[in-house]
Design an enzyme around this catalytic site. Sequence first.
Site, PDB file in Angstrom:
ATOM      1  N   LYS A  23      18.087 -23.913   1.537  1.00  0.00           N
ATOM      2  CA  LYS A  23      18.240 -25.365   1.662  1.00  0.00           C
ATOM      3  C   LYS A  23      18.798 -25.974   0.382  1.00  0.00           C
ATOM      4  O   LYS A  23      19.738 -26.779   0.417  1.00  0.00           O
ATOM      5  CB  LYS A  23      16.895 -25.996   2.007  1.00  0.00           C
ATOM      6  CG  LYS A  23      16.961 -27.476   2.320  1.00  0.00           C
ATOM      7  CD  LYS A  23      15.600 -27.985   2.793  1.00  0.00           C
ATOM      8  CE  LYS A  23      15.182 -27.298   4.059  1.00  0.00           C
ATOM      9  NZ  LYS A  23      13.851 -27.721   4.550  1.00  0.00           N
ATOM     10  N   ARG A 117      10.626 -30.779   0.009  1.00  0.00           N
ATOM     11  CA  ARG A 117      11.085 -29.918   1.108  1.00  0.00           C
ATOM     12  C   ARG A 117      11.039 -28.443   0.707  1.00  0.00           C
ATOM     13  O   ARG A 117      11.419 -28.083  -0.401  1.00  0.00           O
ATOM     14  CB  ARG A 117      12.529 -30.263   1.488  1.00  0.00           C
ATOM     15  CG  ARG A 117      12.763 -31.713   1.874  1.00  0.00           C
ATOM     16  CD  ARG A 117      14.255 -31.966   2.064  1.00  0.00           C
ATOM     17  NE  ARG A 117      14.558 -33.355   2.375  1.00  0.00           N
ATOM     18  CZ  ARG A 117      14.584 -33.869   3.606  1.00  0.00           C
ATOM     19  NH1 ARG A 117      14.332 -33.091   4.639  1.00  0.00           N
ATOM     20  NH2 ARG A 117      14.851 -35.137   3.811  1.00  0.00           N
ATOM     21  N   GLY A 132      12.870 -25.714  11.074  1.00  0.00           N
ATOM     22  CA  GLY A 132      11.536 -26.160  11.452  1.00  0.00           C
ATOM     23  C   GLY A 132      10.427 -25.174  11.148  1.00  0.00           C
ATOM     24  O   GLY A 132       9.279 -25.405  11.528  1.00  0.00           O
ATOM     25  N   THR A 136       8.153 -30.027   5.372  1.00  0.00           N
ATOM     26  CA  THR A 136       8.781 -31.113   4.627  1.00  0.00           C
ATOM     27  C   THR A 136       7.794 -32.269   4.558  1.00  0.00           C
ATOM     28  O   THR A 136       7.120 -32.585   5.544  1.00  0.00           O
ATOM     29  CB  THR A 136      10.078 -31.565   5.319  1.00  0.00           C
ATOM     30  OG1 THR A 136      11.069 -30.551   5.169  1.00  0.00           O
ATOM     31  CG2 THR A 136      10.601 -32.853   4.707  1.00  0.00           C
ATOM     32  N   GLN A 183      13.518 -34.548  -3.859  1.00  0.00           N
ATOM     33  CA  GLN A 183      14.619 -35.507  -3.860  1.00  0.00           C
ATOM     34  C   GLN A 183      14.107 -36.931  -3.835  1.00  0.00           C
ATOM     35  O   GLN A 183      13.064 -37.223  -3.224  1.00  0.00           O
ATOM     36  CB  GLN A 183      15.517 -35.296  -2.623  1.00  0.00           C
ATOM     37  CG  GLN A 183      16.408 -34.073  -2.677  1.00  0.00           C
ATOM     38  CD  GLN A 183      17.194 -33.939  -1.381  1.00  0.00           C
ATOM     39  OE1 GLN A 183      16.645 -33.539  -0.365  1.00  0.00           O
ATOM     40  NE2 GLN A 183      18.475 -34.280  -1.439  1.00  0.00           N
ATOM     41  N   GLU A 277      21.413 -32.978   8.965  1.00  0.00           N
ATOM     42  CA  GLU A 277      20.494 -34.116   8.988  1.00  0.00           C
ATOM     43  C   GLU A 277      21.055 -35.206   8.077  1.00  0.00           C
ATOM     44  O   GLU A 277      21.439 -34.929   6.938  1.00  0.00           O
ATOM     45  CB  GLU A 277      19.095 -33.689   8.550  1.00  0.00           C
ATOM     46  CG  GLU A 277      18.429 -32.732   9.536  1.00  0.00           C
ATOM     47  CD  GLU A 277      17.019 -32.339   9.123  1.00  0.00           C
ATOM     48  OE1 GLU A 277      16.387 -33.104   8.363  1.00  0.00           O
ATOM     49  OE2 GLU A 277      16.539 -31.270   9.562  1.00  0.00           O
ATOM     50  N   ARG A 291      22.668 -26.874   7.818  1.00  0.00           N
ATOM     51  CA  ARG A 291      22.435 -25.451   8.061  1.00  0.00           C
ATOM     52  C   ARG A 291      23.404 -24.993   9.147  1.00  0.00           C
ATOM     53  O   ARG A 291      23.864 -25.805   9.952  1.00  0.00           O
ATOM     54  CB  ARG A 291      20.989 -25.197   8.503  1.00  0.00           C
ATOM     55  CG  ARG A 291      20.610 -25.901   9.791  1.00  0.00           C
ATOM     56  CD  ARG A 291      19.232 -25.481  10.276  1.00  0.00           C
ATOM     57  NE  ARG A 291      18.178 -25.991   9.451  1.00  0.00           N
ATOM     58  CZ  ARG A 291      17.558 -27.161   9.645  1.00  0.00           C
ATOM     59  NH1 ARG A 291      17.950 -27.970  10.635  1.00  0.00           N
ATOM     60  NH2 ARG A 291      16.586 -27.547   8.871  1.00  0.00           N
ATOM     61  N   HIS A 822      29.281  -0.398  38.762  1.00  0.00           N
ATOM     62  CA  HIS A 822      28.652   0.893  39.039  1.00  0.00           C
ATOM     63  C   HIS A 822      27.311   0.753  39.749  1.00  0.00           C
ATOM     64  O   HIS A 822      27.029   1.491  40.697  1.00  0.00           O
ATOM     65  CB  HIS A 822      28.484   1.665  37.724  1.00  0.00           C
ATOM     66  CG  HIS A 822      29.771   1.937  37.038  1.00  0.00           C
ATOM     67  ND1 HIS A 822      30.576   2.998  37.371  1.00  0.00           N
ATOM     68  CD2 HIS A 822      30.422   1.268  36.062  1.00  0.00           C
ATOM     69  CE1 HIS A 822      31.662   2.986  36.617  1.00  0.00           C
ATOM     70  NE2 HIS A 822      31.588   1.951  35.812  1.00  0.00           N
TER      71      HIS A 822
END
Length: 864
Positions: A23, A117, A132, A136, A183, A277, A291, A822
């Site tokens: 990530k 995260r 997932g 987060t 962040q 996202e 991702r 077959h």
Amino acid sequence: MPSPYVLDLREADAAQVALIGGKAAHLGELSRIDGVRVPEGFCVTTEAFRRILAEAPAVEEGIERLRRVPPGDREAVRVLSGEVRRAIEGIPVPDGVAARITDALARFGERAAYAVRSSATAEDMPSASFAGQQDTYLDIVGPAAVLRHVSRCWASLFTERAVAYRQSNGIDHRTVHMAVVVQRMVFPRAAGVLFTADPVTGDRKAATVEAAFGLGEALVSGLVNPDVFTVRDGEVVVKAIDAQRQEQPTLTDAQAVRLVRLGRRIEAHFGRPQDIEWCLADGDFHIVQTRPITTLFPVPGPDPVPGPDANRVYVSVGHQQMMTDAMKPLGLSVWQLTAMAPMHEAGGRLFVDVTDRLTSPASRAGLLDMIGRGDPLVRDALETLLDRDGFLPSLPEPAAAAPGGPPAGRAPAPLATDPAVVAELVERSRQSLAGLERDIRTKTGPELFDFLSDAFQEHKRLLGDPQSLQAIMAGMEATWWLNDNLGEWLGEKNAADALTLSAPGNVTSEMGLALLDVADVIRPWPEVVAFLQDVAGVAGVEGVAGVEDDGFLHGLAKLPGGTEAREAIEDYLGRYGMRCVGEIDITRPRWRERPATLVPVILDNVRNFGPGAAEQRFEQGLRTAREKEREVLSRLRALPDGERKADETKRMIDRVRTFIGYREYPKYNIVSRSFVYKQALVEEAERLVRAGVLAEREDAFHLTFQELRDVVRSQRVDDRLIRQRKDEFRSYQALTPPRVLTSDGEALTGSYRREDVPAGALVGLPVSAGTVEGRARVVLDMADADLEAGDILVTVFTDPSWSPLFVGIAAMVTEVGGLMTHGAVIAREYGLPAVVGVARATRLIRDGQRIRVHGADGYVELLD
């Protein structure tokens, strides 16, 4: 001095995944893309996580215990993963790490809020996104709270879902470490997810935007219904707004288009479709994560970035060959080098480009007719594309040839209905195979690859023998003629099914009956039966790989009757040991290499049949076919113009019985030749192992034929390439190949479009007549089959190697197949009711459930 524990996101890039996780690496890459805004922040590196593990031996012990849990043991995963998480959360963040994190937070101010995260080293990979799987946390304020949630992110590496996901993807828990992204929080007006390719159809030109007001977590968690925009070619083409929740859409059309344009820039940077996202704040889009979309089926060649290039259409080879599993590179390349038509690889499978034949009126109808007779779902998918305005160009009809123009090519002479034709074709193939086996013995090193290149040309010559192709088509065309005309004249459905019972010369049906003869040799000897039951038990517990060689055959010689049993099995392997499930991939282990694979089927035959069953079944089929012939001809003669109809039908019955058995022989010859190729290539790989070039011989299977040739010549190999190929193969195994694939990446499965079936029934293609009710046995691996007389086999596909199972079942249902594949041919040969092409049959039918198979009408009823 740079800290080993904290790295600014602006300094992060894809080369540092081992230090900062997937990530964070993607966020660092995003921050370098022109026009892409990423919230400021930093990453707590995996060095901090490693320090935690080093200071807590109990955590390492817990991880080791978790590693030994068998896949599928959900209770053990739940208990042990919980213990590991609690242990990690209970460890204080070391002072040196905490100080670096606190220093990094200081530049944002005391009242700043953060998103914390998880960023695992096995996260957001091209082959496994881990979407997932870890945690987060949003709106975290203050250093103490950030430190607490960093610990919780570390612990989330061992959530139950993350552990199970790693197990299913073959990823060792000990090789994965956790970094943490911190962040600055963005408080948006709206947020959501952008898929730069349609996540359902795979269409790379159609982007999907999901949007909701406020933070995006409610949307990602499924707590709110999003507005959905589909954007194609720079405009919104579909829009679904939740009118009950709001009066205005979350985004304007212009904003959705602008977001997709930004997503295309991100997609181009990473070279493949992305799951992004985003959030919208102060009129600007901020990207908080991206991702790869790992569920999309790849397209032939590099993953396309949407553009104006002409559309191409590809048809699956695996659906025609009844083998839709992923193949390894050596198997793919050898099949490509020996195939009659150019084939393109995608997702570990092969596809044929049919675009030119679809756009040419002269060949389109023939292509659709041929494909439709074999697999109507493929035809329906192709017609869906043809119905789309502008998707494919429509070339003009060819002009009529001018008088006196060049003559058309001469058609081959008609093939006489004569068994000698088939005998001669079989003898030619046998002589060619004997020459291959003789001449390859002395070839090694580069000389072997030169020899094989020539052998592949002989392989193609045999496949393309005009008389051989005529013989195959003669049997198929006679089948179609009988079904079409007797359906029209007598109201008979699939009349050829009974008329082709016990047709001579069918090497695949003979293979199934021959294993009944092996059971006859073994049945009188209780000690041999008990010994084989022990062998089957080992194979069932440890996997057939636990009994790879012929060791158990040597053990038979010590038992009363064991010498006879061993000779019977060895004789069978001498005739059919080159076969296996998925046999078009030469890297698959053959019965000759793993004879224990056959032991459960032999034991089923010992249990379910009496002596002489093979001959009895063949003679019964022959009597039924003759009685059906007499009945049909008698009824025809009673019709107006009946003598002519009866005479034509008799000629076609003779023709179908002469040639339909040969339908199976070219595949038998292909597999026989391929096993010779494989044995030589495996010996070469073993030489490379002894020379220290390869770590193990199976590494050669992850190289193409040309790459292996280069390795033999240079005595050097790129270990990273082999590791990459192994990861790719593992990811390809999880994908379901489509019947039809476009160059846009759209996967089409087709539809039967039928209304003549009962409600709730599963629709498929009728390939062998009869109605049978019984217990469904869902079998995904032939080695796991445990069948009793009267059971109905339900599986994904059946190639010729499954034929030994057919003698002991009452009916068959498969997800893949066509009228002349077959499995269908052998089902008719054995008089086995069968419905193929039943979408998701192995998931919709429960093992042990009672079902009713309508082989003439093409549907399956679920009875309980």
